[in-house]
Design an enzyme around this catalytic site. Structure first.
Site, PDB file in Angstrom:
ATOM      1  N   ASP A   1      18.113 -16.720  -6.838  1.00 35.01           N
ATOM      2  CA  ASP A   1      17.371 -17.791  -7.520  1.00 35.01           C
ATOM      3  C   ASP A   1      16.357 -17.166  -8.464  1.00 35.01           C
ATOM      4  OD1 ASP A   1      16.911 -21.047  -6.576  1.00 35.01           O
ATOM      5  OD2 ASP A   1      15.409 -20.136  -7.892  1.00 35.01           O
TER       6      ASP A   1
ATOM      7  N   ASP B   1      17.943 -14.192 -12.768  1.00 36.82           N
ATOM      8  CA  ASP B   1      18.423 -15.216 -13.707  1.00 36.82           C
ATOM      9  C   ASP B   1      19.942 -15.064 -13.788  1.00 36.82           C
ATOM     10  OD1 ASP B   1      19.168 -16.787 -15.818  1.00 36.82           O
ATOM     11  OD2 ASP B   1      17.834 -15.852 -17.291  1.00 36.82           O
TER      12      ASP B   1
ATOM     13  N   TYR C   1      24.020 -31.235 -21.059  1.00 31.29           N
ATOM     14  CA  TYR C   1      24.279 -31.207 -19.611  1.00 31.29           C
ATOM     15  C   TYR C   1      25.689 -31.727 -19.329  1.00 31.29           C
ATOM     16  CZ  TYR C   1      23.563 -32.075 -14.598  1.00 31.29           C
ATOM     17  OH  TYR C   1      23.684 -32.081 -13.230  1.00 31.29           O
TER      18      TYR C   1
ATOM     19  N   LYS D   1      28.929 -29.648 -17.790  1.00 38.85           N
ATOM     20  CA  LYS D   1      29.545 -30.033 -16.512  1.00 38.85           C
ATOM     21  C   LYS D   1      31.023 -30.387 -16.679  1.00 38.85           C
ATOM     22  CE  LYS D   1      25.894 -29.451 -13.816  1.00 38.85           C
ATOM     23  NZ  LYS D   1      25.837 -28.260 -12.962  1.00 38.85           N
TER      24      LYS D   1
HETATM   25  P1  NAD Z   1      16.871 -28.226  -8.722  1.00 40.67           P
HETATM   26  O1  NAD Z   1      16.323 -28.264 -10.098  1.00 40.67           O
HETATM   27  O2  NAD Z   1      16.197 -29.002  -7.648  1.00 40.67           O
HETATM   28  O3  NAD Z   1      16.952 -26.718  -8.181  1.00 40.67           O
HETATM   29  C1  NAD Z   1      17.637 -25.820  -8.891  1.00 40.67           C
HETATM   30  C2  NAD Z   1      17.340 -24.389  -8.422  1.00 40.67           C
HETATM   31  O4  NAD Z   1      17.953 -23.626  -9.437  1.00 40.67           O
HETATM   32  C3  NAD Z   1      15.870 -23.982  -8.394  1.00 40.67           C
HETATM   33  O5  NAD Z   1      15.590 -23.252  -7.208  1.00 40.67           O
HETATM   34  C4  NAD Z   1      15.738 -23.059  -9.599  1.00 40.67           C
HETATM   35  O6  NAD Z   1      14.791 -22.030  -9.451  1.00 40.67           O
HETATM   36  C5  NAD Z   1      17.150 -22.496  -9.711  1.00 40.67           C
HETATM   37  N1  NAD Z   1      17.498 -21.995 -11.036  1.00 40.67           N
HETATM   38  C6  NAD Z   1      17.301 -22.614 -12.220  1.00 40.67           C
HETATM   39  N2  NAD Z   1      17.727 -21.823 -13.227  1.00 40.67           N
HETATM   40  C7  NAD Z   1      18.203 -20.685 -12.647  1.00 40.67           C
HETATM   41  C8  NAD Z   1      18.753 -19.488 -13.169  1.00 40.67           C
HETATM   42  N3  NAD Z   1      18.909 -19.293 -14.477  1.00 40.67           N
HETATM   43  N4  NAD Z   1      19.121 -18.520 -12.296  1.00 40.67           N
HETATM   44  C9  NAD Z   1      18.963 -18.699 -10.960  1.00 40.67           C
HETATM   45  N5  NAD Z   1      18.444 -19.811 -10.411  1.00 40.67           N
HETATM   46  C10 NAD Z   1      18.065 -20.791 -11.254  1.00 40.67           C
HETATM   47  O7  NAD Z   1      18.370 -28.661  -8.895  1.00 40.67           O
HETATM   48  P2  NAD Z   1      19.358 -29.376  -7.868  1.00 40.67           P
HETATM   49  O8  NAD Z   1      19.167 -30.836  -7.944  1.00 40.67           O
HETATM   50  O9  NAD Z   1      19.285 -28.706  -6.564  1.00 40.67           O
HETATM   51  O10 NAD Z   1      20.753 -29.064  -8.573  1.00 40.67           O
HETATM   52  C11 NAD Z   1      21.610 -28.018  -8.133  1.00 40.67           C
HETATM   53  C12 NAD Z   1      22.933 -28.150  -8.889  1.00 40.67           C
HETATM   54  O11 NAD Z   1      23.492 -29.453  -8.652  1.00 40.67           O
HETATM   55  C13 NAD Z   1      22.791 -28.024 -10.402  1.00 40.67           C
HETATM   56  O12 NAD Z   1      23.904 -27.352 -10.927  1.00 40.67           O
HETATM   57  C14 NAD Z   1      22.780 -29.468 -10.851  1.00 40.67           C
HETATM   58  O13 NAD Z   1      23.184 -29.605 -12.203  1.00 40.67           O
HETATM   59  C15 NAD Z   1      23.767 -30.080  -9.883  1.00 40.67           C
HETATM   60  N6  NAD Z   1      23.643 -31.532  -9.750  1.00 40.67           N
HETATM   61  C16 NAD Z   1      22.457 -32.079  -9.328  1.00 40.67           C
HETATM   62  C17 NAD Z   1      22.367 -33.468  -9.212  1.00 40.67           C
HETATM   63  C18 NAD Z   1      21.101 -34.149  -8.753  1.00 40.67           C
HETATM   64  O14 NAD Z   1      21.065 -35.393  -8.766  1.00 40.67           O
HETATM   65  N7  NAD Z   1      20.067 -33.433  -8.345  1.00 40.67           N
HETATM   66  C19 NAD Z   1      23.474 -34.268  -9.530  1.00 40.67           C
HETATM   67  C20 NAD Z   1      24.641 -33.667  -9.961  1.00 40.67           C
HETATM   68  C21 NAD Z   1      24.720 -32.292 -10.055  1.00 40.67           C
END
Ligand code: NAD
Length: 271
Positions: A41, A63, A160, A164
């Site tokens: 992360d 990253d 986005y 996806k």
């Molecule tokens: P979040 O924003 O709560 O957490 C994301 C995590 O990703 C954080 O810990 C952040 O530090 C880490 N991160 C961000 N950029 C990074 C990078 N370049 N390298 C390493 N780590 C990185 O997001 P989430 O809601 O847990 O989403 C996780 C995944 O699920 C994502 O791919 C998101 O697009 C997908 N998603 C989320 C939702 C939703 O409703 N939350 C819906 C559909 C899909």
């Protein structure tokens, strides 16, 4: 669902963006199922907190959209736990919320980089490790966290949605490339997951559309047949199922965990 339905003892699992949000649910579920978990992360304090609260987990602050950082990450994986059995490409950022004509190119590119490039960079390093498994016959699972925005258009979130959709194309292409190598590749498309991320998305949409946040929040659940938000655990449960032998013939799929999102038009009432 009980995580004890599946066991991943002696399985090496890497989860990108695993220190918080959905990735954290996935990481802790694999740990409970006995896996050797490596969490990658970008957020140093979240990584530190995860390490302290989950002794035994391997962690990397990295990253995953950066090529040389990913190379280092896989060096740590090899030295720490050895070759991978499961890669979960969970990293993703929400990206900008703006009409296309107002969108900065840098914001577009950053969104594509974290949601799509990172999955390429990590899969490229994971596949050779998986090909050596099972005495060289190959065995492994790659699970890409896409979104219902990978099936629908998403007004004001065009980078986005584009990333996806592309992740689903990437998933299906790799499944075809790797099917005979014993490596399954699937995507999960979460609906609206309750948590910090959706709070930020809803706040940005409310500001952009000049309506109150509750209206946007209601729109998200009204667009879903089950009238519910999804939990991070729901996504973790599907991830463990796909990585398990119960899904041994499931590959090349993009599976919604969304309570059946009927239409993004309903979810975006003022779009
Ligand atoms: P979040 O924003 O709560 O957490 C994301 C995590 O990703 C954080 O810990 C952040 O530090 C880490 N991160 C961000 N950029 C990074 C990078 N370049 N390298 C390493 N780590 C990185 O997001 P989430 O809601 O847990 O989403 C996780 C995944 O699920 C994502 O791919 C998101 O697009 C997908 N998603 C989320 C939702 C939703 O409703 N939350 C819906 C559909 C899909």
């Amino acid at each position: 669902m009980s995580n004890h339905l599946f066991t991943f003892k002696n399985h090496n699992v890497l989860i990108t963006a695993g220190a918080s949000g959905i990735g954290r649910f996935i990481a802790t579920s694999f740990m409970k199922a006995g896996a050797n978990v490596h969490v990658a992360d970008i957020d140093g304090s979240a990584v530190e907190e995860f390490e302290q609260s989950h002794p035994g987990a391997l962690t990397s602050q990295v990253d995953v959209a950066n090529e040389s950082s990913v190379d280092r990450l896989f060096g740590t994986q090899r030295d720490g736990h050895g070759d991978l059995d499961v890669l979960v490409n969970c990293a993703g950022i929400q990206g900008p919320t703006a009409p296309v004509e107002d969108m900065a190119f840098d914001d577009w590119r950053q969104c594509i980089a974290v949601n799509l490039d990172a999955a390429f960079l990590c899969s490229r390093r994971a596949v050779p490790m998986m090909k050596t498994k099972a005495d060289g016959k190959g065995r492994g699972n790659i699970i890409n966290i896409s979104s219902t925005a990978g099936w629908h258009g998403y007004p004001w979130r065009s980078p986005y949605s584009s990333a996806k959709w592309a992740l689903i194309g990437f998933t299906k292409s790799l499944a075809m490339e790797l099917g005979t190598a014993g490596i399954r590749v699937n995507a999960i498309c979460p609906g609206t997951v309750d948590g910090d991320r959706m709070d930020r998305v809803i706040a940005a949409e409310a500001q952009n559309k000049n309506v109150d946040e509750q209206q946007i929040r209601d729109g998200y659940t009204q667009g879903c047949s089950m009238r519910t938000m999804i939990s991070g655990q729901d996504i973790a449960d599907m991830t463990l199922f796909l990585a398990s032998d119960a899904a041994s013939k499931v590959t090349g799929q993009a599976i919604n965990v969304d309570g059946h999102l009927e239409s993004f038009a309903v979810s975006n009432p003022s779009a």
